[in-house]
Scaffold this motif. Structure first.
Motif, short mmCIF file in Angstrom:
data_model
loop_
_atom_site.label_atom_id
_atom_site.label_comp_id
_atom_site.label_asym_id
_atom_site.label_seq_id
_atom_site.Cartn_x
_atom_site.Cartn_y
_atom_site.Cartn_z
N SER A 259 -1.03 13.09 21.84
CA SER A 259 0.19 13.80 21.53
C SER A 259 1.41 12.87 21.57
O SER A 259 2.23 12.85 20.67
N HIS A 260 1.50 12.08 22.63
CA HIS A 260 2.67 11.20 22.76
C HIS A 260 2.68 10.08 21.75
O HIS A 260 3.74 9.63 21.33
N MET A 261 1.50 9.60 21.37
CA MET A 261 1.48 8.53 20.37
C MET A 261 1.95 9.05 19.02
O MET A 261 2.43 8.31 18.19
N GLY A 262 1.82 10.36 18.80
CA GLY A 262 2.35 10.95 17.58
C GLY A 262 3.85 10.74 17.49
O GLY A 262 4.40 10.51 16.42
N LEU A 263 4.53 10.80 18.66
CA LEU A 263 5.98 10.60 18.66
C LEU A 263 6.33 9.18 18.22
O LEU A 263 7.35 8.94 17.59
N VAL A 264 5.46 8.21 18.59
CA VAL A 264 5.73 6.82 18.20
C VAL A 264 5.68 6.71 16.67
O VAL A 264 6.59 6.18 16.04
N THR A 265 4.59 7.22 16.07
CA THR A 265 4.47 7.17 14.62
C THR A 265 5.66 7.88 13.97
O THR A 265 6.21 7.44 12.97
N MET A 266 6.03 8.98 14.59
CA MET A 266 7.15 9.76 14.05
C MET A 266 8.43 8.95 14.09
O MET A 266 9.22 8.95 13.13
N GLY A 267 8.63 8.24 15.20
CA GLY A 267 9.81 7.38 15.31
C GLY A 267 9.83 6.34 14.20
O GLY A 267 10.88 6.09 13.58
N PHE A 268 8.67 5.72 13.91
CA PHE A 268 8.61 4.76 12.81
C PHE A 268 9.00 5.44 11.51
O PHE A 268 9.70 4.88 10.67
N ALA A 269 8.51 6.68 11.35
CA ALA A 269 8.68 7.35 10.07
C ALA A 269 10.11 7.79 9.83
O ALA A 269 10.47 8.10 8.70
N THR A 270 10.96 7.82 10.87
CA THR A 270 12.35 8.17 10.61
C THR A 270 13.04 7.07 9.80
O THR A 270 13.99 7.34 9.09
N MET A 271 12.54 5.85 9.92
CA MET A 271 13.06 4.71 9.18
C MET A 271 14.56 4.51 9.37
O MET A 271 15.24 4.03 8.48
N ASN A 272 15.10 4.94 10.50
CA ASN A 272 16.48 4.56 10.81
C ASN A 272 16.52 3.95 12.20
O ASN A 272 15.55 4.01 12.95
N LEU A 273 17.67 3.33 12.50
CA LEU A 273 17.77 2.51 13.70
C LEU A 273 17.50 3.33 14.97
O LEU A 273 16.73 2.91 15.83
N THR A 274 18.09 4.50 15.05
CA THR A 274 17.95 5.30 16.27
C THR A 274 16.49 5.69 16.50
O THR A 274 15.94 5.52 17.58
N GLY A 275 15.87 6.23 15.46
CA GLY A 275 14.50 6.72 15.61
C GLY A 275 13.53 5.60 15.91
O GLY A 275 12.65 5.74 16.78
N MET A 276 13.68 4.47 15.23
CA MET A 276 12.72 3.39 15.45
C MET A 276 12.92 2.75 16.82
O MET A 276 11.97 2.34 17.46
N THR A 277 14.17 2.69 17.27
CA THR A 277 14.40 2.17 18.62
C THR A 277 13.74 3.10 19.64
O THR A 277 13.11 2.67 20.60
N GLY A 278 13.89 4.40 19.37
CA GLY A 278 13.23 5.37 20.26
C GLY A 278 11.73 5.17 20.27
O GLY A 278 11.09 5.24 21.33
N ALA A 279 11.16 4.88 19.10
CA ALA A 279 9.71 4.66 19.04
C ALA A 279 9.31 3.45 19.89
O ALA A 279 8.31 3.47 20.60
N GLY A 280 10.13 2.39 19.82
CA GLY A 280 9.85 1.20 20.64
C GLY A 280 9.91 1.54 22.11
O GLY A 280 9.05 1.14 22.91
N MET A 281 10.94 2.30 22.50
CA MET A 281 11.07 2.71 23.91
C MET A 281 9.88 3.57 24.31
O MET A 281 9.34 3.45 25.40
N GLN A 282 9.49 4.46 23.41
CA GLN A 282 8.38 5.36 23.70
C GLN A 282 7.10 4.57 23.92
O GLN A 282 6.29 4.92 24.78
N MET A 283 6.90 3.51 23.14
CA MET A 283 5.69 2.70 23.33
C MET A 283 5.64 2.17 24.75
O MET A 283 4.60 2.22 25.41
N PHE A 284 6.78 1.65 25.23
CA PHE A 284 6.78 1.10 26.59
C PHE A 284 6.66 2.22 27.61
O PHE A 284 5.82 2.16 28.52
N SER A 285 7.48 3.23 27.43
CA SER A 285 7.54 4.30 28.42
C SER A 285 6.19 5.01 28.53
O SER A 285 5.66 5.22 29.62
N HIS A 286 5.61 5.35 27.38
CA HIS A 286 4.33 6.03 27.42
C HIS A 286 3.24 5.14 27.99
O HIS A 286 2.35 5.60 28.70
N GLY A 287 3.33 3.84 27.69
CA GLY A 287 2.33 2.91 28.21
C GLY A 287 2.31 2.91 29.73
O GLY A 287 1.26 3.05 30.37
N VAL A 288 3.49 2.80 30.33
CA VAL A 288 3.56 2.77 31.80
C VAL A 288 3.16 4.13 32.37
O VAL A 288 2.39 4.23 33.32
#
Lengths: 506, 550
Positions: free
Chosen positions: B354-383
């Motif tokens: 479920s959470h990894m879906g948010l990462v893909t979604m962040g990529f798919a926004t294709m704007n700075l805010t969403g993709m930055t969020g996706a990067g943060m989500q990768m780290f945050s969800h990983g930990v």
């Protein structure tokens, strides 16, 4: 076209074969002179002798000359080029390692005539990759084959070995006859026996297509048998299972390597794509036909080999089907050689074959040790191998990963190069078929790994590895690992040189 | 031939490999030595990775990215084909196979530097948590270190051949770790399923990469797997020409983007190819689940971004608007399935999907805010997920069951585990003050904004707020997440403790406490001080967004 008449160049071109002949004679002589218990050391002599001869290929004085006219020696019988060099190196290494892993097999290890036969077979295989004339092609092929018929049935009182020898002989003789018929047709059409003259004569000859294509198909059948491509593979599992394991190893490495080397040279020299000939007038292009043939053979071979391997319970039969599948991957590279001019396809085949020789020797070496210890070739009996000797477990894992194409083993680079060549030659769909097959293959290789690490064995005695095996397995494991990591570049460069010499037809 | 060599990244990569070799050379009896060597190797890499994370200069990266943005907006410069070299820090660049254009090229950008730190954290914590393993410790630690090394290799690879090399290298230790030390009931099935899924995805992506390699090589005359070269070729528009002549709509980018993005997406758990992941997570031993869900799934997302979006921006524009639907299914469907599980570990397994879906979604926004969020989500969800699996493992090791209804009241016996799990749960729900909020909130903002290239007159779905509708549907997933997290917390850690059923619940060891503390620390730190990481990820995302025209 001129042939080199330089006697010294001619001798240099076949120096490895001359030395191997001497080695065979010495082994036979010492077999008589040495007392019984010492004869096992003949294996060291034959094994390290062959490895030393393989090492000699790198001596600077033995490097091939640059122009084609300088490379064609012995009246055009033999071509001394980088392609011959690299394939020769791998068959001689394969022979040497096979001698070393024979030294633990009862009833083989102290027989001088056995080692001498192996050496003679290697001489034939080694000449195959250098042959540039129909006569030489056939003589080399038969020298390698007839000795292998004998070796496959060498354990006369073992029914399965005798059956393997007879089966291999019957199929082999049949395939040789078919191939010889094809060769004789080609000679009849053109009146030439030299491959390069033959190719030009065929292309310029304005012949009726049908008979030439029949000759081509007959020859491809012969090669298909040697490399165990589907549908000429029926002998493979039975012979691999029944033959003494070092000979199975030799069959799957030296014999196959030499056949691939010859196949590459033969197809490109005899049925060349027209642009390689620099012809002024229009010439006939037969290359499309064999590309089609090879593509079909490749798809069928890898798919069927992998699917049948899935259901095997005997490790030698499994490796037989796996070796059929591996031949299919290499045929992808062969299919690419007609259209790519960057020599990617042939280089991929040479690299792939080199790492495959080491990988398969490693796998069969472990199989011998394990069946000596358990008296069985069943995969289920491999259980607990990693507990009984962890280095053997790791060595087998490395070999299987290499066959499956997983890094850091060299198989990854081999598969990568083959698929790369296919994409380069606009055969992307063939690369995708190959990729699907890699996944099927991974399944059954991993199952073996799982059995070795997971299952328990009834007997937890440690397995010891004797000195010759230590050498053979050490050399091949180091090769598989290094060729996949640090030494990728040198081997690729060598293979690319070899591949480029293939395209020099003038 | 050495071009540049700072050695830090190669050091991070080789330390676990050397550790693994040393451990393999020990004899079978030296269990304690094997553990200590593994802890040392991962500890050293953690320090080095911290150095890389803190030493990464956001200003340098931004300077390069600003230049990139200017180059794209400046029409005259764009017409001349001016391109900007992508920025990497701590580069190691040595020729490997010159004839094929392969080099040992490592480096980190703003997206991969946090990923390297994440790998180091999960690796070190994983070794500490595996201290209690008794069966074949030596081999466990050796394979674990090899897995960690493979993961590092992918995150640090600039040369895409190196990326593939390590991507596939991480497959076989994974298989071993699950099949030998995993949960006996499903380990064989799960390990094989996982391996085959991942390999299928990666080889399909590999064929796509080869197509790009030849396309770029034919156009520029330089055959190279180096990301820098391929990215420059992409900026020059090499991949926007028709792939095979004929149909002008079928460009290289549009044809191969789905193969590459979805091929890697398999490892990121993209629906409907997510099926391997819960099975794999559950069957794996605790430390491996941590690496697996925590780091390995990011490998897929990261590679999809690096090879897919960064090389084929035109393909991304054409395909991500429909791939986002798959991601939305991931979020909602994954959460719903997690809700239904009785097995404690499966809950976490599906929550990862479920959470990894948010990462893909962040990529798919294709704007700075969403993709930055996706990067943060990768780290945050990983930990967070590493923490979750650590907690599950500690409970299971003591209770010997993961059946949620039969557990209960574990806060009395394992207070620290309960606290850790609750922290992880709050992160997972996106509670402000923790890292989950600073990751998920930008993704939703990014969704409302929609891609930068919209409104596009050709874009049929733009007549209503397509991305906004996706955001609304996805928000459901967040609510369901809260529901299942609270359900698990309530049933496992609170309620009646059945002392007859669980008579001998021992406390957790010091090593376990260190590992839990380390992971919790980062979740809280990022929640209260997101500036530690957000600008860094932004600096990595900015050039991508400017390529996407946003």
């Amino acid at each position: 076209m001129n042939f080199s008449t330089d006697v010294q160049a001619s001798v240099v071109a076949v120096l490895p074969e001359i030395l191997m002949t001497v080695l065979a004679v010495v082994v036979l002589g010492l077999d008589v002179l040495w007392p019984g218990e010492r004869r096992r050391d003949l294996g060291y002599l034959a094994g390290f002798g062959l490895l030393a001869i393989a090492g000699m290929i790198w001596l600077p004085g033995l490097a091939p000359q640059k122009e084609l006219s300088g490379q064609l020696v012995f009246g055009g019988m033999v071509r001394h080029d980088e392609l011959a060099e690299i394939f020769r190196a791998m068959v001689i290494v394969a022979g040497g390692l096979s001698c070393l892993i024979s030294m633990g097999v009862p009833r083989l290890r102290d027989r001088g005539d056995y080692y001498a036969l192996v050496i003679v077979s290697v001489i034939g295989a080694s000449l195959m990759s250098a042959a540039a004339d129909l006569i030489m092609v056939f003589i080399a092929l038969e020298t390698a084959s007839i000795t292998l018929y004998l070796l496959a049935g060498y354990l006369r009182d073992d029914d399965r070995s005798a059956e393997a020898g007879l089966k291999y002989f019957l199929f082999g003789a049949f395939a040789s006859a078919i191939m010889l018929y094809g060769l004789s047709l080609l000679y009849g059409f053109t009146g030439e026996t030299n491959l390069y003259k033959l190719g030009r004569a065929l292309a310029a000859g304005d012949l009726n297509d049908a008979p030439v294509l029949i000759a081509m198909m007959l020859i491809v059948v012969g090669f298909g048998f040697k490399i165990s491509a589907v549908p000429f593979h029926f002998w493979t599992p039975d012979v691999y299972e029944g033959a003494p394991t070092p000979i199975t190893s030799l069959l799957s490495t030296a014999s196959k390597a030499a056949s691939f080397g010859l196949l590459l040279r033969f197809l490109l020299a005899v049925f060349p794509p027209p642009d390689l000939l620099d012809a002024v007038e229009s010439v006939t292009d037969y290359s499309e036909y064999w590309v089609q043939l090879v593509v079909v053979m490749s798809v069928v071979t890898m798919s069927l080999g992998n699917l049948l391997a899935l259901v095997q319970t005997n490790i030698k039969r499994l490796l037989a089907y796996s070796s059929i599948a591996q031949a299919g991957y290499m045929l992808i590279g062969v299919a690419a050689i007609a259209t790519d001019r960057s020599a990617d396809g042939a280089a991929a085949v040479a690299f792939y074959m080199f790492m495959y020789v080491l990988t398969n020797t490693l796998a069969f070496g472990v199989v011998i040790i394990f069946s000596n210890a358990t008296g069985s070739d069943q995969i289920s009996d491999l259980g607990g191998l990693s507990r009984r000797n962890r280095w053997l477990g790791l060595a087998m894992t490395l070999a299987l990963l290499s066959l499956a194409g997983i890094p850091p083993a060299a198989g990854f680079i081999g598969k990568f190069l083959v698929f790369r060549a296919a994409v380069d030659a606009n055969l992307t769909w063939l690369a995708l078929v190959g990729v699907i097959n890699v996944i099927i293959g991974l399944y059954y290789y991993l199952v073996i790994v799982k059995v070795m690490y997971m299952n328990d064995s009834p007997d937890d005695q440690p397995i010891t590895v004797s000195t010759p095996y230590g050498w053979a397995l050490g050399i091949s494991a180091a090769g598989v690992l290094l060729l996949g990591t640090l030494l990728v570049s040198p081997l690729i460069n060598w293979a690319t040189d070899a591949a480029q010499s293939l395209y020099v037809l003038l | 031939m050495v071009i540049t060599f700072s050695g830090v990244l190669t050091g991070i990569l080789l330390t676990p490999v050397i550790g693994a070799i040393v451990i393999l050379l020990l004899d079978d009896e030296s269990k304690e030595q094997a553990r200590i060597i593994a802890a040392l190797a991962t500890g050293i890499t953690l320090l080095l990775a911290l150095g890389v994370f803190l030493g990464y200069s956001v200003d340098d990266a931004n300077a390069a990215a600003t230049a990139a943005a200017e180059a794209v907006t400046d029409e005259a410069a764009a017409a001349e084909g001016e391109v900007v070299e992508p920025y990497f820090a701590f580069e190691d660049h040595v020729q490997w196979v010159e004839s094929l254009g392969i080099s040992w090229h490592l480096g980190v950008d703003g997206i991969s530097a946090p990923m390297v730190l994440l790998t180091a954290l999960a690796g070190f914590a994983g070794v500490l948590i595996s201290w209690g393993i008794q069966d074949r410790v030596r081999e466990f630690m050796a394979f674990f270190l090899l897995l960690v090394a493979g993961v590092y290799g992918v995150f640090m690879a600039v040369d895409l051949f190196v990326l593939f090399f390590f991507y596939e290298l991480s497959i076989f230790p994974m298989y071993f770790l699950i099949v030998i030390w995993g949960w006996p009931v499903t380990r064989e099935y799960a390990a094989m399923k996982l391996t085959l899924y991942i390999l299928i995805g990666s080889v399909v992506a590999l064929v796509g990469l080869l197509a790009l390699y030849f396309k770029a090589g034919a156009a520029t005359g330089v055959y190279s797997f180096d990301f820098v070269d391929l990215n420059i070729a992409a900026q020059q528009g090499v991949f926007d020409t028709p792939f095979l002549g004929g149909w002008s709509a079928v460009t290289t980018a549009r044809l191969w983007f789905p193969a590459i993005f979805i091929g890697f997406g398999v490892l990121a758990g993209l629906w409907p190819f997510h099926n391997w992941s819960p099975d794999g997570h559950v069957a794996a031993p605790t430390a491996v689940s941590m690496i697996h869900a925590g780091v390995l799934m990011k490998l897929g997302a990261f590679s999809a971004l690096r090879v897919g979006v960064q090389l084929l921006p035109e393909g991304a524009k054409a395909h991500l608007p429909w791939i986002i639907v798959l991601a939305a299914v991931n979020v909602v469907y994954g959460a719903l399935i997690a809700m239904r599980q009785r097995d404690f570990k499966y809950v976490i397994g599906f929550s990862s999907v479920s959470h990894m879906g948010l990462v893909t979604m962040g990529f798919a926004t294709m704007n700075l805010t969403g993709m930055t969020g996706a990067g943060m989500q990768m780290f945050s969800h990983g930990v967070m997920t590493a923490l979750f699996f650590a907690c599950v493992g500690m409970v299971y090791d003591r209770a010997h069951t993961r059946d949620i209804p039969s557990l209960g009241g574990f806060v009395q016996k394992l207070p620290m585990v309960a606290v850790a799990f609750i922290v992880g749960g709050f992160v997972s729900m996106g509670m402000p003050g923790l890292s989950g909020f600073v990751a998920e909130f930008p993704i939703f903002i990014g969704l409302w904004k929609g891609p930068g290239f919209m409104p596009d007159p050709d874009w049929v779905l733009d007549s209503f707020n397509y991305y906004g509708a996706i955001a609304l549907i996805t928000a459901l997933g967040i609510i369901i997440t809260a529901a299942y997290v609270l359900r698990v917390v309530g049933q496992v850690f609170f309620g009646e403790f059945d002392s007859k059923r669980f008579p001998h619940i021992t406390t957790i060891t010091l090593y376990d406490k260190i590992a839990l503390g380390l992971l919790m620390f980062w979740l809280v730190l990022l929640g209260v001080y997101p500036r530690l990481m957000a600008p860094m990820i932004e600096s990595g995302v900015r050039p991508i967004v400017s390529m996407l025209g946003g």
